[in-house]
Design a protein around this motif. Structure first.
Motif, PDB file in Angstrom:
ATOM      1  N   THR A  49      14.153   9.832  48.885  1.00  0.00           N
ATOM      2  CA  THR A  49      13.337   9.309  49.987  1.00  0.00           C
ATOM      3  C   THR A  49      12.566   8.069  49.548  1.00  0.00           C
ATOM      4  O   THR A  49      12.371   7.147  50.350  1.00  0.00           O
TER       5      THR A  49
ATOM      6  N   LEU B 209      19.820  14.658  53.493  1.00  0.00           N
ATOM      7  CA  LEU B 209      18.421  14.449  53.858  1.00  0.00           C
ATOM      8  C   LEU B 209      17.903  15.563  54.764  1.00  0.00           C
ATOM      9  O   LEU B 209      16.748  15.994  54.642  1.00  0.00           O
TER      10      LEU B 209
ATOM     11  N   ILE C 136      14.559   9.163  59.693  1.00  0.00           N
ATOM     12  CA  ILE C 136      13.752   8.540  58.634  1.00  0.00           C
ATOM     13  C   ILE C 136      13.622   7.042  58.868  1.00  0.00           C
ATOM     14  O   ILE C 136      12.542   6.456  58.672  1.00  0.00           O
TER      15      ILE C 136
ATOM     16  N   ASP D 166      12.776   4.429  51.264  1.00  0.00           N
ATOM     17  CA  ASP D 166      11.559   3.728  51.657  1.00  0.00           C
ATOM     18  C   ASP D 166      11.533   2.312  51.081  1.00  0.00           C
ATOM     19  O   ASP D 166      11.230   1.340  51.786  1.00  0.00           O
TER      20      ASP D 166
ATOM     21  N   THR E 288      14.651  17.211  53.587  1.00  0.00           N
ATOM     22  CA  THR E 288      13.410  16.836  54.292  1.00  0.00           C
ATOM     23  C   THR E 288      13.297  17.394  55.700  1.00  0.00           C
ATOM     24  O   THR E 288      12.229  17.300  56.305  1.00  0.00           O
TER      25      THR E 288
END
Length: 316
Positions: free
Chosen positions: A208, A250, A261, A212, A254
């Motif tokens: 993640t 993911l 995301i 980002d 998450t």
């Protein structure tokens, strides 16, 4: 040079009978489904030695160490063995070994179980539509399913059950039974993939963070204004994963897929711009890659229950 290029030209197999003939096997007992079991008995045929387009679903299981083969532009390492899935209209290529006439794909044909299913075999069954929900058919081959010893036994038993049905009992119930067995095999594969995501979490501690940083760099370099909103395929390509595998990974890590995301990152950046700058709504939208400010406003309200104007008003 011309002959070498011709030898590696793309071959399209329109029927399973053509595949069997090219591989040196007898014609299939059923024209729409074939199971080749090289685990329980040696296979005397040869895998196609040319790049070819699959017009059928392919499920291949190699329980032990092997070699490598190409799937599209991706090299798949069979050293750990594994189970992988290929959807119709994909390109499968073999890798030539140096100083050998045989390809690595040919050397890994046995011991291996290969199940080939013509899409027409699924017609008039719910599985014809449901099969698209099994995302692993669009995973890259380096994202294959690696099985524990017990899981291997489970999958082999399912392959053997399908083989037994094809070999012994072609009757008015065979089609229904085999469809049920295929669906059971796919459901077990989904279960084992979910286990693989969980047990390999430690391999992705910074995934993640990487996404980002990737998206932050995307917007800071003005790619949004030039290339539009970042896509799932863009993020997956940058991380060297297939889009489907990344989203499923993911989701297990998450609870969100890649698209969610990306949207969250865009909304976070938009909030920062709305609260700390005097940029107009249109300017912020264009920076994020939206062609129309209205599209940005709709997404913002969907995610925050506020319009961009309402959100900004809190800081004035």
């Amino acid at each position: 040079m011309a002959s070498k290029k011709s030898n590696h030209s793309l071959k399209r197999f329109n029927t399973l009978a053509e595949v069997m003939e090219a591989s040196g096997f007898p014609p299939p007992k059923h024209p729409l489904i074939v199971l080749l079991n090289g685990v329980d008995k040696p296979l005397k045929g040869r895998a196609p030695n040319r790049s070819h387009v699959l017009n059928y679903y392919k499920i291949a299981f190699k329980p032990e160490a092997g070699g490598e083969l190409m799937y599209g532009q991706t090299k798949f390492d069979f050293k750990e063995g594994g189970l992988f899935f290929v959807a119709p209209q994909q390109i499968l290529s073999s890798i030539e070994e140096k100083d050998k006439e045989e390809t690595v794909e040919q050397t890994i044909l046995s011991p291996q179980v290969t199940l080939l299913i013509d899409p027409d075999f699924l017609l008039q069954y719910p599985l014809a539509q449901k099969i698209h929900q099994y995302h692993f058919f669009s995973y890259a081959t380096n994202e294959a399913l690696h099985l524990s010893t017990k899981e291997k036994e489970t999958m082999l038993s399912l392959f053997r059950a399908i083989e037994d049905e094809l070999e012994s009992r072609i009757d008015d119930m065979s089609h229904n039974v085999i469809i049920s067995q295929i669906e059971l095999l796919l459901n077990y594969a989904q279960r084992f993939y979910n286990r693989q995501f969980l047990t390999r979490k430690q391999n992705y501690p910074s995934l993640t963070d990487s996404i980002d940083q990737l998206l932050e760099g995307y917007f800071n370099s003005d790619k949004g204004m030039n290339a539009g909103v970042p896509t799932v395929n863009y993020v997956a390509d940058q991380l060297h994963m297939s889009a489907s595998y990344l989203s499923d990974l993911l989701r297990n890590l998450t609870g969100q897929n890649t698209q969610q995301i990306i949207h969250d990152k865009m909304i976070y950046r938009a909030k920062n711009k709305l609260s700390t700058t005097a940029l107009t709504i249109s300017q912020i939208a264009f920076e994020l890659g939206f062609e129309q400010p209205q599209s940005f406003s709709r997404l913002f309200k969907l995610k925050t229950n506020q319009s961009p104007q309402q959100y900004r008003a809190q800081f004035n």
